[in-house]
Design an enzyme around this catalytic site. Structure first.
Site, PDB file in Angstrom:
ATOM      1  N   LYS A   1     -19.595  -1.613   4.472  1.00  0.00           N
ATOM      2  CA  LYS A   1     -20.358  -1.440   3.235  1.00  0.00           C
ATOM      3  C   LYS A   1     -21.263  -2.639   2.947  1.00  0.00           C
ATOM      4  O   LYS A   1     -20.985  -3.453   2.071  1.00  0.00           O
ATOM      5  CB  LYS A   1     -19.401  -1.204   2.065  1.00  0.00           C
ATOM      6  CG  LYS A   1     -18.490   0.001   2.301  1.00  0.00           C
ATOM      7  CD  LYS A   1     -17.925   0.538   1.011  1.00  0.00           C
ATOM      8  CE  LYS A   1     -16.915  -0.387   0.389  1.00  0.00           C
ATOM      9  NZ  LYS A   1     -16.496   0.061  -0.944  1.00  0.00           N
TER      10      LYS A   1
ATOM     11  N   ILE B   1     -10.526  -8.681   1.604  1.00  0.00           N
ATOM     12  CA  ILE B   1     -11.861  -9.151   1.218  1.00  0.00           C
ATOM     13  C   ILE B   1     -11.820 -10.146   0.059  1.00  0.00           C
ATOM     14  O   ILE B   1     -12.641 -11.047  -0.017  1.00  0.00           O
ATOM     15  CB  ILE B   1     -12.806  -7.980   0.840  1.00  0.00           C
ATOM     16  CG1 ILE B   1     -12.212  -7.119  -0.267  1.00  0.00           C
ATOM     17  CG2 ILE B   1     -13.139  -7.138   2.037  1.00  0.00           C
ATOM     18  CD1 ILE B   1     -13.248  -6.184  -0.904  1.00  0.00           C
TER      19      ILE B   1
ATOM     20  N   ASP C   1      -9.199   0.522   4.725  1.00  0.00           N
ATOM     21  CA  ASP C   1     -10.204   1.570   4.809  1.00  0.00           C
ATOM     22  C   ASP C   1     -10.855   1.632   6.183  1.00  0.00           C
ATOM     23  O   ASP C   1     -11.610   2.543   6.486  1.00  0.00           O
ATOM     24  CB  ASP C   1     -11.277   1.348   3.739  1.00  0.00           C
ATOM     25  CG  ASP C   1     -10.725   1.635   2.351  1.00  0.00           C
ATOM     26  OD1 ASP C   1      -9.929   2.582   2.223  1.00  0.00           O
ATOM     27  OD2 ASP C   1     -11.071   0.894   1.413  1.00  0.00           O
ATOM     28  N   GLY C   2     -10.599   0.606   6.968  1.00  0.00           N
ATOM     29  CA  GLY C   2     -11.129   0.634   8.326  1.00  0.00           C
ATOM     30  C   GLY C   2     -12.604   0.318   8.412  1.00  0.00           C
ATOM     31  O   GLY C   2     -13.289   0.760   9.323  1.00  0.00           O
ATOM     32  N   TRP C   3     -13.119  -0.460   7.457  1.00  0.00           N
ATOM     33  CA  TRP C   3     -14.538  -0.835   7.586  1.00  0.00           C
ATOM     34  C   TRP C   3     -14.770  -2.342   7.462  1.00  0.00           C
ATOM     35  O   TRP C   3     -15.897  -2.787   7.523  1.00  0.00           O
ATOM     36  CB  TRP C   3     -15.404  -0.033   6.623  1.00  0.00           C
ATOM     37  CG  TRP C   3     -14.957  -0.027   5.174  1.00  0.00           C
ATOM     38  CD1 TRP C   3     -14.488  -1.079   4.474  1.00  0.00           C
ATOM     39  CD2 TRP C   3     -14.957   1.090   4.280  1.00  0.00           C
ATOM     40  NE1 TRP C   3     -14.184  -0.699   3.210  1.00  0.00           N
ATOM     41  CE2 TRP C   3     -14.473   0.629   3.046  1.00  0.00           C
ATOM     42  CE3 TRP C   3     -15.335   2.427   4.413  1.00  0.00           C
ATOM     43  CZ2 TRP C   3     -14.338   1.471   1.940  1.00  0.00           C
ATOM     44  CZ3 TRP C   3     -15.212   3.251   3.307  1.00  0.00           C
ATOM     45  CH2 TRP C   3     -14.708   2.773   2.082  1.00  0.00           C
ATOM     46  N   ASP C   4     -13.737  -3.104   7.238  1.00  0.00           N
ATOM     47  CA  ASP C   4     -13.925  -4.557   7.193  1.00  0.00           C
ATOM     48  C   ASP C   4     -13.229  -5.253   8.364  1.00  0.00           C
ATOM     49  O   ASP C   4     -13.840  -5.585   9.349  1.00  0.00           O
ATOM     50  CB  ASP C   4     -13.408  -5.109   5.858  1.00  0.00           C
ATOM     51  CG  ASP C   4     -14.248  -4.633   4.685  1.00  0.00           C
ATOM     52  OD1 ASP C   4     -15.477  -4.726   4.807  1.00  0.00           O
ATOM     53  OD2 ASP C   4     -13.688  -4.175   3.684  1.00  0.00           O
ATOM     54  N   ARG C   5     -11.925  -5.447   8.207  1.00  0.00           N
ATOM     55  CA  ARG C   5     -11.178  -6.114   9.272  1.00  0.00           C
ATOM     56  C   ARG C   5     -11.267  -5.341  10.573  1.00  0.00           C
ATOM     57  O   ARG C   5     -11.360  -5.914  11.655  1.00  0.00           O
ATOM     58  CB  ARG C   5      -9.716  -6.269   8.847  1.00  0.00           C
ATOM     59  CG  ARG C   5      -9.560  -7.254   7.740  1.00  0.00           C
ATOM     60  CD  ARG C   5      -8.174  -7.180   7.162  1.00  0.00           C
ATOM     61  NE  ARG C   5      -8.124  -6.265   6.038  1.00  0.00           N
ATOM     62  CZ  ARG C   5      -7.212  -6.332   5.066  1.00  0.00           C
ATOM     63  NH1 ARG C   5      -6.278  -7.251   5.113  1.00  0.00           N
ATOM     64  NH2 ARG C   5      -7.226  -5.484   4.069  1.00  0.00           N
TER      65      ARG C   5
ATOM     66  N   ASN D   1       0.813  -1.216   0.000  1.00  0.00           N
ATOM     67  CA  ASN D   1       0.000   0.000   0.000  1.00  0.00           C
ATOM     68  C   ASN D   1       0.850   1.273   0.000  1.00  0.00           C
ATOM     69  O   ASN D   1       0.387   2.328  -0.411  1.00  0.00           O
ATOM     70  CB  ASN D   1      -0.920   0.001   1.223  1.00  0.00           C
ATOM     71  CG  ASN D   1      -2.314  -0.503   0.857  1.00  0.00           C
ATOM     72  OD1 ASN D   1      -2.961   0.061  -0.011  1.00  0.00           O
ATOM     73  ND2 ASN D   1      -2.742  -1.571   1.493  1.00  0.00           N
TER      74      ASN D   1
ATOM     75  N   CYS E   1      -7.186  -1.039   9.267  1.00  0.00           N
ATOM     76  CA  CYS E   1      -6.745  -1.940   8.204  1.00  0.00           C
ATOM     77  C   CYS E   1      -6.481  -1.029   7.018  1.00  0.00           C
ATOM     78  O   CYS E   1      -5.685  -0.094   7.160  1.00  0.00           O
ATOM     79  CB  CYS E   1      -7.801  -2.997   7.910  1.00  0.00           C
ATOM     80  SG  CYS E   1      -9.485  -2.379   7.791  1.00  0.00           S
TER      81      CYS E   1
END
Lengths: 606, 549
Positions: free
Chosen positions: A353, A249, A313-317, A223, A311
């Site tokens: 999301k 993901i 974007d900070g919305w999954d892991r 990244n 992580c």
């Protein structure tokens, strides 16, 4: 049988028995037309709740029509087409409104003890100006000024700056979340550094803050080339940086696909099953998430340190780790209400999301991923290790999973709060939480012990590999033949129900017998003025007695008792009946873990 | 021989005992002829009493003058003893080694054990073949109890009394015995009351390479067929293995000579492969590394679950032939003492509700395992930690118990006993104070005078306080046939045995207690309700006033 297509469901009615199976269009994950055979054209439908159905349609043209209709129906192009906007559970506006008010995140932060002398509510995101995927109300350290927040948000992917998600009151330690910093190879941001400094200062128990990057180090390194990356320990004073290595993901999506391929194989051998389970990596990923949550929990409850989780974007892991960590730390999240609050907070409000991940609209297939399913599975794995720590049973998790994909309720529609407000979901759809709460009775775990939770507020699960099992009741919920033919959970729940009935029956009988004795003595005026003539047959009599006493009890001592008492029994029975109705017809779903004894239909693979 | 000769150091102080998930205990270690005892000499701390015969292997480690002995038990437990003093440690280790590998059966603990409980019912007489036959007689008159083997000369591994078709006389049986492996001529294993079909078991026919036949054998098994009906022969070996057996004088029933029978081959593995599988499985379970992939691949490589699936599948097949096809079945492998018994006993669990009661299950183990001549002493001489090359050892019985556990998991309300009984049988098959599992056959047990000289496990089990512990609180008699699922997703690792010592079961145990509590509370309530109802009914009949109004 006959196949019906309605606006919302696909319904199959067996001609011989009139049994019907109905599938919500939103549940259909894929439709496949196989090559023509002598009996007709086979159609295979895979559902997001892991149901797989095979139809054989005699004429190929019909099959093609069904196929193309389903392709269109399964993927609406606009939100307005979703079932939630047409679903009407016969509630008035007030009830609908009350349903949406059931979960109040402001109250939840108050429960944690926030705002307090170190943490405050900021209005910086009131209009979704700073971060459009965050909720309006955010909690930050007292010392984090607006310029710091805004500066920090500019240095974070999608503007998701560090905010509080859970406050461990006992040690004043905070769990914060954010997205990756836009550090690239060398960029710095003083405001962001001050932000972390502020988080550190808000906790007097520890001199440093843990920064958990939940990605594998390789991904984080990659990244950097895109101008993103991770925190450099040299630039941030007092941080301890840690990678925990949960995959992204895409890996998770492929993993689940592999898993389902393996478990969907006909006459699967034990060896292929275990090899497939291993090579899918699914349980390895589940274990990685639980391991990360344990790391978080130990840092907060053990060391009293604050932790910042991110992580990419900070919305999954990040959502997985924060919510699972909180669940380990706080017994409240292990209750039915608390679990709803947890999902509302860490998943819905912080912008997991759901629309993209669950493929609600015809979108990018690369955005679809079973992140939330993994979270539910992690919780299930914990319930297996701690059967007494959770107020809810497996059915609750399965039902939530069902509705995350059903698009029947408004809660999970859209990708973030801002979008939900634009869709006016509160006015146009109903809340799942209210529905689940209304049938709370069905999701109770009979083994739940609040005393146990008091004794063990923080769970310390073992993550030795053999503690992680394949969740058959999730991934094979519709394969009746695979499940135990008798369910302990169901049996115990029935016994509980019996006991409750027994209690009220006992009370009724005691009262009647007391009455009868009094009559025998001839002292009761009630007997003379209005003799409760006992009906001729024994059964009727006991029923009568029950009713009478039920009413007496209301006037009697405690009102709570009557809720559980005999008069309430009937209505609960009815509700049960209704529930079964919904399970079978409306939601097209049998009670997952419960498979009634069916000796007649033995399915053997030998 | 005196045990004292083997005990070089009978007592050591200051020994520290480490057990997983339990606090360490410091105390005095004592060696007796049959036990290793560790006592802290404090009132309320638990002591360790370990039978030498339960010890599978030991390892020694030294750090300076502190020695450690790691004791690996046949029940799969691993404990560590820290012993101060090099010499003491070596002495203790060699004593344990010697005492745990005594060859002579008559030196085993059961011959020295005196029960501390009152024997209400002598277990040695609880399950006699003649009693089982009485039950059979009440259902059918097509069978008789033959005494042809009363001196164990016709078949050394059969009991003295066996049930055979009524029309077949003892001379025929003697002839058939010469045609079957180890003289194991076909005998009755199970009579299915519902449709009168039977399951028989035997050793493999000795056809050899030149296709020898035996008319008497054909006559015997044909006698169990209804006119015009076909039966099934279930050979637990693959066709290849069965073919190869011909070279060693064995074989299988050919279509030409047994036209009324359909032969089906299955693939249940032989003893030595099962033993290897157990060793690998236990090694996987004891591997404390945290890698998921490693665990799953080791679990897979052990093949244990594959064996469970194969055995259950074969048992389902046998049960299906009897119950669904309405056909009689003959089961055999090579010897008819291992895989054959797994299949016949499991098929009965599936078919016969009586076998799912505590007493019925004991009777099944007695009939289909002990009297049927499963060589317990050979098979259970060593368990998963053995360093020596396996000779006759094999977890055949453990696999059977595992399969029963799988069915129990799938039908948690249909068994009168709980998992505890299965674990108990596993433990006692490998090491016990009772004589039940000593010897390899009824003949050997008679020769050792076990009923006179030792106590039966059943005497211990069938006492109210023990029965209570072994009872499944969820049990509700279920008279139906129970078909288990044999899909790999439905079969689980038997944690109660294989992970028993590797996990803390506190939370699970407490939840179990809670379940028992809920069930008992419910029972209590129902009883109260019923008795009140009766009282009320009585009051009303007594009360003329109420009656008239």
């Amino acid at each position: 049988g006959t196949l019906y297509l309605t606006a919302t469901h696909l319904i199959f009615v067996e001609s011989s028995s009139n049994n019907s199976t109905s599938i919500l269009h939103h549940h259909i994950a894929s439709v496949e037309k196989l090559s023509l055979t002598t009996t007709g054209c086979p159609l295979v439908i895979q559902c997001r709740n892991f149901r797989v159905v095979h139809f054989v349609i005699q004429r190929e043209r019909d099959c093609h029509d069904v196929y193309s209709s389903l392709l269109r129906l399964r993927q609406p192009v606009s939100y307005e087409e979703l079932y939630a906007f047409s679903y009407n559970p016969k509630q008035n506006d007030q009830q609908r409104e009350e349903g949406w008010q059931l979960i109040d995140l402001g109250a939840e932060f108050e429960r944690m003890g926030v705002p307090c002398d170190q943490w405050q509510l900021t209005d910086v995101n009131r209009d979704y100006k700073v971060c459009e995927t965050y909720p309006r109300d955010l909690y930050v350290p007292i010392t984090a000024s607006k310029p710091i927040i805004v500066g920090s948000s500019k240095f974070r992917s999608k503007g998701r700056f560090p905010v509080l998600t859970y406050f461990y009151q006992e040690k004043k330690a905070a769990v914060c979340r954010c997205s990756q910093p836009l550090s690239g190879f060398s960029a710095r941001c003083l405001e962001d550094e001050s932000m972390l400094q502020a988080i550190s200062k808000a906790n007097h128990n520890s001199r440093f803050v843990y920064v958990m990057d939940t990605r594998p180090k390789l991904n984080a390194l990659a990244n950097r080339a895109a101008g993103k990356g991770y925190e450099n320990e040299d630039n941030y004073s007092n941080i301890r940086f840690q990678f925990v290595g949960i995959e992204n993901i895409h890996v998770m999506r492929t993993s689940l696909q592999k898993l389902l391929e393996v478990t969907g194989t006909r006459s699967l051998s034990m060896s292929d099953y275990l090899v497939g389970l291993e090579s899918s990596g699914w349980l390895r990923h589940i274990k990685a998430i639980v391991d990360a949550a344990i790391f978080l929990t130990k840092a907060v409850t053990g060391e009293g340190a604050s932790v910042l989780v991110h992580c990419s974007d900070g919305w999954d892991r990040t959502a997985q780790v924060c919510s699972l960590g909180s669940l380990l730390m706080d017994p409240y999240y292990r209750t039915i209400k608390g679990f709803m609050v947890l999902i509302e907070k860490d998943w819905i409000s912080f912008g997991h999301k759901f629309a993209d991940r669950c493929d609600q609209l015809d979108g990018d297939p690369k955005e679809v991923s079973p992140i939330f399913t993994q979270f539910l599975e992690c919780v299930w794995q914990l319930t297996e290790q701690f059967p007494q720590s959770f107020e809810f049973s497996e059915w609750f998790l399965l039902q939530i999973h069902e509705h995350v994909h059903s698009c029947q309720y408004g809660n999970f529609l859209g990708n973030n709060q801002r979008q939900r407000e634009e869709l006016q979901l509160r006015d146009r759809t109903h809340s799942l939480w209210a529905f689940l709460m209304s049938e709370k009775q069905n999701y109770l775990n009979p083994f739940y012990s609040p005393a146990f939770s008091e004794l063990h507020p923080v769970l310390e699960p073992s993550t030795l590999p053999y503690h992680f099992k394949f969740w058959r009741n999730m991934y094979h919920q519709f394969d009746r033949s695979m499940h135990p033919r008798q369910s302990i959970l169901k049996t115990i729940l029935t016994l509980r129900e019996n006991s409750r009935n027994g209690e009220s029956m006992l009370q009724a009988l005691e009262n009647v017998s007391a009455l009868t004795e009094l009559q025998q003595l001839g002292v009761t005026p009630v007997a003379t003025s209005e003799p409760p003539a006992p009906p001729p047959t024994r059964d009727q009599r006991s029923n009568d007695g029950q009713e009478e006493v039920g009413e007496e009890a209301i006037e009697g001592t405690d009102t709570e008792r009557t809720v559980e008492g005999s008069s309430a029994t009937e209505s609960r029975k009815q509700r049960y009946g209704e529930l079964e109705g919904t399970y079978n017809s409306e939601l097209a779903k049998e009670e997952p873990a419960v498979v009634s004894l069916e000796f007649g239909v033995a399915r053997m693979t030998c | 021989m005196e045990f004292a000769e083997l005990i070089k150091t009978p007592r050591v102080d200051g020994v520290v005992l480490h057990r997983p998930f339990m606090p360490t205990v410091e105390g005095t270690l004592c060696l007796t002829g049959h036990h290793l005892i560790l006592s802290s000499r404090q009132d309320n701390t638990e002591e360790l009493w370990l039978l030498h015969s339960n010890i599978d292997s030991i390892e020694k480690r030294f750090v300076g003058s502190l020695g450690s002995i790691i004791v690996k038990c046949k029940d799969l437990r691993v404990i560590q003893l820290d012993i101060p003093g090099m010499e003491e440690c070596l002495n203790i280790a060699s004593s344990i080694e010697a005492l745990s590998t005594l060859d002579s059966v008559s030196l085993m603990y059961p011959f020295f054990y005196r029960p501390m409980f009152e024997v209400i019912e002598d277990g040695w007489n609880s399950f006699l073949p003649e009693d089982a036959f009485k039950d059979l007689e009440s259902m059918t008159d097509e069978w008789r109890l033959s005494e042809v083997n009363k001196d164990f000369s016709v078949c050394p591994s059969y009991p003295a009394l066996v049930a055979v078709p009524k029309d077949v006389n003892d001379d025929t049986l003697r002839k058939v015995a010469t045609f079957r492996h180890s003289g194991r001529f076909p005998i009755l294993s199970y009579y299915h009351k519902k449709n009168g079909m039977v399951m028989m078991r035997a050793g493999q026919p000795l056809t050899g390479t030149n296709g020898r036949r035996c008319k008497e054998d054909e006559k015997l098994i044909n006698a169990t067929l209804r006119p015009g009906k076909r039966g099934y022969i279930i050979d637990t070996r693959t066709i290849n293995v069965a073919q190869q057996a011909k070279a060693r004088g064995g074989g299988f029933e050919s279509e030409a000579n047994y036209p009324q029978w359909r032969r089906i081959h299955k693939a249940i593995e032989r003893a030595n492969i099962l033993q290897e599988s157990l060793i690998k499985l236990v090694e996987a379970c004891n591997d404390q590394s945290h890698s998921m992939d490693r665990w799953l691949s080791k679990l897979e490589a052990s093949n244990w679950q594959t064996h469970v699936k194969e055995i259950l599948t074969t048992a389902c097949l046998a049960a299906q032939c009897i119950d669904r096809e309405g056909a009689s079945v003959l089961v055999h492998g090579t010897d008819g003492t291992d895989s054959t018994l797994q299949v016949t006993s499991l098929a009965q669990i599936i078919l016969d509700p009586a076998c799912r009661t505590i007493r019925g299950f004991q009777s099944l183990v007695e009939r289909e395992w002990l009297q049927a001549g499963h060589p317990f002493q050979q098979r259970c001489a060593q368990s998963a930690y053995s360093n020596s090359k396996p000779r006759q050892e094999a977890p055949v019985f453990l696999l059977f118990l595992d399969c029963v556990w799988q069915i129990l998991r799938q039908f948690p309300c249909s068994f009168e006993f709980s998992e505890s009984l299965l674990v108990l049988l596993f433990e006692h098959a490998y090491a016990s104070q009772f004589g039940t599992f000593l010897g390899n056959s009824a003949a050997e047990r008679t020769k050792l005078s076990l009923p006179e000289k030792t106590v039966s496990l059943w005497s211990w089990v069938n006492r109210p306080q023990e029965l209570e512990r072994l009872t499944n609180p969820l049990y509700e008699a279920n008279s139906l046939v129970i078909w288990p699922s044999v899909a790999p997703q439905s079969l689980l690792l038997w944690e109660g045995v294989f992970l028993r010592w590797n996990r803390s079961s506190k939370c699970l145990d407490e939840a179990y207690e809670e379940m028992v509590h809920i069930i008992e509370y419910n029972k209590e309530l129902q009883n109260k309700v019923n008795s009140l109802r009766r009282q009320l009914a009585q009051l009303e009949t007594e009360d003329p006033l109420l009656k008239t109004s």
